[in-house]
Design a protein around this motif. Structure first.
Motif, mmCIF file in Angstrom:
data_model
loop_
_atom_site.group_PDB
_atom_site.id
_atom_site.type_symbol
_atom_site.label_atom_id
_atom_site.label_comp_id
_atom_site.label_asym_id
_atom_site.label_seq_id
_atom_site.Cartn_x
_atom_site.Cartn_y
_atom_site.Cartn_z
ATOM 1 N N LYS A 145 -4.956 -0.218 -4.352
ATOM 2 C CA LYS A 145 -4.059 0.117 -3.185
ATOM 3 C C LYS A 145 -3.850 1.387 -2.351
ATOM 4 C CE LYS A 145 -2.077 -3.279 -2.326
ATOM 5 N NZ LYS A 145 -2.339 -4.515 -1.470
ATOM 6 N N LEU A 146 -4.000 2.402 -3.482
ATOM 7 C CA LEU A 146 -3.758 3.770 -3.072
ATOM 8 C C LEU A 146 -5.264 3.987 -2.686
ATOM 9 C CD1 LEU A 146 -2.482 6.523 -2.233
ATOM 10 C CD2 LEU A 146 -2.383 6.856 -5.019
ATOM 11 N N THR A 147 -6.247 3.971 -3.396
ATOM 12 C CA THR A 147 -7.604 4.245 -3.058
ATOM 13 C C THR A 147 -8.219 4.058 -1.512
ATOM 14 O OG1 THR A 147 -8.107 3.650 -5.490
ATOM 15 C CG2 THR A 147 -10.107 4.084 -3.988
ATOM 16 N N SER A 148 -7.743 2.802 -1.272
ATOM 17 C CA SER A 148 -8.248 2.549 0.266
ATOM 18 C C SER A 148 -7.353 3.475 1.371
ATOM 19 C CB SER A 148 -7.868 0.946 0.404
ATOM 20 O OG SER A 148 -6.384 0.736 0.397
ATOM 21 N N VAL A 149 -6.219 3.799 1.237
ATOM 22 C CA VAL A 149 -5.462 4.673 2.095
ATOM 23 C C VAL A 149 -6.132 5.981 1.900
ATOM 24 C CG1 VAL A 149 -3.570 5.482 2.978
ATOM 25 C CG2 VAL A 149 -3.489 3.281 1.767
ATOM 26 N N LEU A 150 -6.488 6.589 0.701
ATOM 27 C CA LEU A 150 -7.235 7.768 0.839
ATOM 28 C C LEU A 150 -8.495 7.727 1.430
ATOM 29 C CD1 LEU A 150 -6.352 8.592 -2.868
ATOM 30 C CD2 LEU A 150 -5.474 9.726 -1.104
ATOM 31 N N ILE B 251 6.502 3.416 -5.266
ATOM 32 C CA ILE B 251 6.982 2.626 -4.297
ATOM 33 C C ILE B 251 7.727 1.522 -5.081
ATOM 34 C CG2 ILE B 251 6.397 0.879 -2.598
ATOM 35 C CD1 ILE B 251 4.955 3.369 -1.931
ATOM 36 N N VAL B 252 9.169 1.933 -4.160
ATOM 37 C CA VAL B 252 10.343 1.179 -5.043
ATOM 38 C C VAL B 252 11.083 0.251 -3.743
ATOM 39 C CG1 VAL B 252 10.504 2.627 -6.833
ATOM 40 C CG2 VAL B 252 11.795 3.284 -4.744
ATOM 41 N N ASP C 142 0.891 -1.275 0.021
ATOM 42 C CA ASP C 142 -0.088 -0.104 -0.106
ATOM 43 C C ASP C 142 0.752 1.201 -0.038
ATOM 44 O OD1 ASP C 142 1.068 0.056 2.645
ATOM 45 O OD2 ASP C 142 -1.059 -0.110 3.583
ATOM 46 N N TYR C 143 0.469 2.289 0.472
ATOM 47 C CA TYR C 143 1.144 3.806 0.311
ATOM 48 C C TYR C 143 1.083 4.266 1.742
ATOM 49 C CZ TYR C 143 0.917 3.202 -4.592
ATOM 50 O OH TYR C 143 1.302 2.706 -5.978
ATOM 51 N N PRO C 144 2.317 5.045 2.276
ATOM 52 C CA PRO C 144 2.385 5.543 3.425
ATOM 53 C C PRO C 144 1.485 6.872 3.565
ATOM 54 C CG PRO C 144 4.330 6.010 2.434
ATOM 55 C CD PRO C 144 3.458 5.001 1.426
#
Length: 251
Positions: free
Chosen positions: A54-59, A139-140, A24-26
């Motif tokens: 993956k980003l949608t859920s964090v937003l 993300i790397v 996901d994304y921080p």
């Protein structure tokens, strides 16, 4: 279809695996990206090329009103299945299916390198309100971690990684200068097999022949089972979130 186009369109067949195995994304990177707006709460946000969410859920978890746009039907279906209640639309970066000046921020998670920037940047500018932000995030794997660098070499195949560097984001008169920041992140994996599964969701692995992929997977598993960092039980894969933002200027 050329290789770039094949890779861009390759993820649908791996939609479930992508959702299961990609990081996901921080939250810290998302909040930093929104700082030019003066608030990081309850914004109208577009997640462009949203994949499986993956980003949608964090937003969404941050409390924003999110519209997810994704061109691949299988990826979009997986997003709807996993991120409940989000507005999800089929569409491309070069033709975004939302009205003019209706969003505060456009986020692009590990997908900006697939865009035709000559067409995508004017479209993104069109949907953003003046003062809004375009955010490109990648993300790397952390390049300073020895075992990850060695694993990257072990996993090399006939198709190179080929991701455009973030510095190649084009200047555009609708936007201010690009600002960048790097955030530490990680991906929890339960076993060497789980990390191999993550690698198999990369386009360079999806588009190669099955026998080549199997041989690379065998080499990766042998490497990971021998490394003390990954051989016993769960482990964290050190990652970096590279975040870049551009402010939409007034017309």
């Amino acid at each position: 279809m050329d290789l770039h186009a094949r890779r861009a369109d390759s993820f649908g067949a791996q939609a479930e695996a992508y959702a299961e195995h990609r990081p996901d994304y921080p939250v810290a990177a998302i909040r930093w990206a929104l700082e030019p707006l003066g608030t990081t709460e309850h914004l109208d946000v577009l997640d462009l090329a949203a994949g499986t969410g993956k980003l949608t859920s964090v937003l969404c978890a941050e409390g924003h009103r999110v519209t997810a746009v994704e061109p691949n039907e299988q990826m979009l279906s997986e997003l709807v299945r996993r991120v409940h209640g989000v507005r999800a639309l089929p569409g491309h970066a070069e033709h975004i299916p939302v009205p003019d000046q209706t969003v505060d921020a456009v986020f692009v998670g590990t997908a900006f390198h697939w865009f035709d920037q000559n067409k995508a940047l004017p479209e993104i500018a069109r949907v953003l309100r003046p003062g809004g932000v375009l955010v490109a995030m990648w993300i790397v794997e952390d390049p300073d971690v020895e075992w990850l660098s060695e694993l990257s070499k072990v996993s090399e195949g006939s198709v190179e990684s080929g991701r455009n560097t973030p510095s190649e984001i084009m200047a555009h008169p609708a936007f201010g200068p690009v600002e960048g920041e790097v955030f530490t992140h990680s991906l929890r994996r339960d076993s060497p097999e789980a990390l191999v599964a993550t690698t198999n969701t990369y386009s360079r692995m999806i588009v190669i022949e099955e026998d080549e992929r199997a041989a690379i997977n065998e080499k990766m598993l042998a490497f990971l089972r021998e490394r003390p960092e990954t051989s016993n039980g769960p482990f964290d894969v050190p990652l970096r979130a590279e975040a870049y933002r551009m402010v939409r200027l007034s017309d």
